[in-house]
Design an enzyme around this catalytic site. Sequence first.
Site, mmCIF file in Angstrom:
data_model
loop_
_atom_site.group_PDB
_atom_site.id
_atom_site.type_symbol
_atom_site.label_atom_id
_atom_site.label_comp_id
_atom_site.label_asym_id
_atom_site.label_seq_id
_atom_site.Cartn_x
_atom_site.Cartn_y
_atom_site.Cartn_z
ATOM 1 C CG LEU A 275 85.152 59.198 42.447
ATOM 2 C CD1 LEU A 275 85.962 60.351 43.019
ATOM 3 C CD2 LEU A 275 85.729 57.860 42.870
ATOM 4 C CG ASP A 276 84.658 58.586 36.847
ATOM 5 O OD1 ASP A 276 83.955 59.211 36.029
ATOM 6 O OD2 ASP A 276 85.516 57.762 36.514
#
Length: 962
Positions: A615-616
Amino acid sequence: MSSTLLQGFTMIRAFSHTGSRCAFRHAGCRHHHKPVLAIRREDVSAWERRAPLAPKHVKELTQMGYKVLVQPSNRRAIHEKDYIKAGGIIQEDISEASLIVGVKRPPEGKLIPKKNYAFFSHTIKAQEANMSLLDEILRQEVRLFDYEKMVDHKGMRVVAFGKWAGVAGMINILHGLGLRFLALGHHTPFMHIGMAHNYRNSSQAVQAVRDAGYEISLGLMPKSVGPLTFVFTGTGNVSKGAQEMFNALPCEFVEPHELKEVSRSGDLRKVYGTVLSRHHHLVRKRDGMYDPADYDKHPELYTSRFNTDIAPYTTCLINGIYWEQNTPRLLSRQDAQKLLVPVKSAAGAPEGCPELPHKLLAICDISADTGGSIEFMTECTTIDSPFCMYDADQHIIHDSVEGSGILMCSIDNLPAQLPIEATEYFGDMLFPYIEEMLLSEVSEPLENQNYSSVVRDAVIASNGSLTAKYEYIQKLRESREYAQSLSMGNKKRVLVLGSGYVSGPVLEYLTRDSDVDITIASVMKEQLEQLSKKYSNVTSIHMDVIKDEEKLSSLVKKHDLVISLLPYSAHPLVAKKCIKNKVNLVTASYLTPAMKELQESVEAAGITVISEMGLDPGLDHMLAMECIDKAKEVGATVRMADVVSYTSFCGGLPAPEHSDNPLRYKFSWSPQGVLLNTVQSATYLKNGEVNKSNCCNKIILLFFHKTQVINIPAGGALLDSVTAMDFYPGLNLEGFPNRDSTKYAEPYGIQTAHTLLRGTLRYKGYSKTMGGFVKLGLINPDPSPLLNSTTPRLTWKELMCKLVEIQSPAEYSVLKEAVFNKLEKDKSQLEAVEWLGLLGDEPVPAADSIVGALAKHMEMKLPFGTGERDMIIMRNEIGLRHPSGHLEDKFIDLVVYGDNNGYSAMAKTVGYPTAIAAKMVLDGEINSKGMVIPLTKKIYGPILERVKAEGIAYSTHSVIRQ
């Protein structure tokens, strides 16, 4: 010699000349004894309450002079006294019988050698689960009559439970629809219908269905559900039985081509049904025509239009068709994905009433053929747990009617729910053939038996061999085993390291491909057991991946690709094992300096190591690069003037209604990683100026020598760099920088950016509370002598005394005052410490460091409870200068919620991109060698497209400034 004996010898001589073995046995029986029949108890399933013959059939046999033994069973629906009254003998020992009849297969250990047996063997397709039974039948020289192969001259089965499977299945799915509608927010008359086994007989069930139908006819079906349509596949007894029950509702049967119209504007005071035959949906691939004779010869040349012509207008599918390997499927996995796209109810929902998520709500797969005509039905349900939710080919929510997807009922022993009627019905069909089987002499060759074609063609095995008609079973078995051995060589082997929060979506996605074999290794034994139960083609290994390097290396060597879901600190070790064994690697974590050091070794090994695929980091890169690349395609440059910047903030949070603790946070990924991120250093660019005449390398060098490069040292200063984030004002968010943002200027191709910032989102107050833990020395990753395994186990109270440097043990009030002073008299920080129980007598979890112990403690204190969900928020802001000179601020928003009974938002947004990337490597879509992160269109394009199918969707909007 007496006249009686002489008469006997004369009779024997006469019959020996006739060649009629059956006639001989009849004559002999009149003078000696008749064969004995036994009805065995059913012991395969707790729900199996049927018998192959009812008391009325036993009575006829005893009146014909045959002895009938009945094994005692308190589970059998028909009471033993009824069999006794009919002349049967209740007896455990049935070895006297020449023919033993049952419904389902007997356990292998209970087979009696050299007996005639009749039951459903489920061996005619060389079903792997029953091959050991077949082997034992051959070894014991049992003669096996299989009901499934008792057919007439047209090939139609003459002995079957089909009708009652249809009746029970229809009752069950109406009950299931009532529960499913209720879960979606709609009370319907179907709530008055129970499961089939709750009724004493089908007449009671019919009355319940009629009662529900009466309410439907009064207009009591909610308008929000729209007209209901039921599709029945097939025209045999299964379909007819289901339709018989359906007719108890106020129903109207329409032609398949009329479904579209009635599904939109039909009368809500009735339900609609259609019966689907082959010609309605099967077409030849080359010309779109249907030729029944040609189809029988070449079914592989045909395809089904059910997915486009029928399914989109179907509320409930009742599937009863027989499926062969080379015949077209009704629904594939891809079809299901399209059918699950939300649609608006035809009638429209009144204000305040939820609309249905999609038209196709339920499937009753009476055929119960896993992976068959309905491809995504991969496992049967049971009478105990009749329903599950199939989220297309994504995942299964077992024993549930809630969540997203299609309600599935696929019980493989439906007639057992109406056992008395099913027994009488089945016995009526079987009885005409019983005497033939009963008079069969098992010790004599099959060709010497005088059978009708119905009975003869049903003999699978005899005298220790497969009969000529069924010799193909052995060939099919050998072919399948050979194919399995070949496919094992062609299968793609994946090793997953770690079984934590995000492993579910990774396994679920990869197991959709039957050509992928997965091994998962983890120290978490309970999680491994749960995962291996859920996924049949996953092998689990309980081990400490970090400590057992030799075993890790051996495991890596046996696989084609490794997915590491371990903490980022473990990835260099895993990468070295992959380099040594030339195996590809995928992780969701940052490409750390320690990993970068392996770049040359990775390239030399000729392997692919993909990082930052979650995701990040991960989706944030992909969304940024998609926006930047699109802008460049139309001639814009990502140029950062005074008011143009690139910022990206992301956070995994509890949904607002579940942010009910001092941190306003709960763990949806590695707790230790969450805590350590708060004391990391950070670097970013803010409002810098660039000498545009310099080349890229000089610009970057200039950045690092100018004051506009903001450096935040490690150790907790990051928590003082918090900014209120107001792009979603109702959420009251704050953000702080995350690691080194400047390193993305060159990979993103935005060296001229004057603001470059990547950050973390939390609810307001989080950073202040975490700052208190830093003050107390709780976020300390160094090995701690206080927690050494050789020292006595500490309580949190004792550890806190040492951290605030007071004598231990101390009174609670004394410790609290010392902690308060250490926190510089911040009441909110003290409240958080107290809430977590860090001043109490609970033992400190075993760990190498204080932060490790705190992470384990907080994981227990801050989990997501049952029914609670998390939330992912990502906001990218990109400034673009167009050729015209005007500026555009591009905003990209990603908001994902977790499923109450499925995967968390964090698991989905980290797990699915990771799994998709892994599959792309396996399939050769990603073939770049060396260290890779998802910054090229070749990689991010397919991934962004595929995550949409997993429910991960983003939105964009722009603001143009002159």
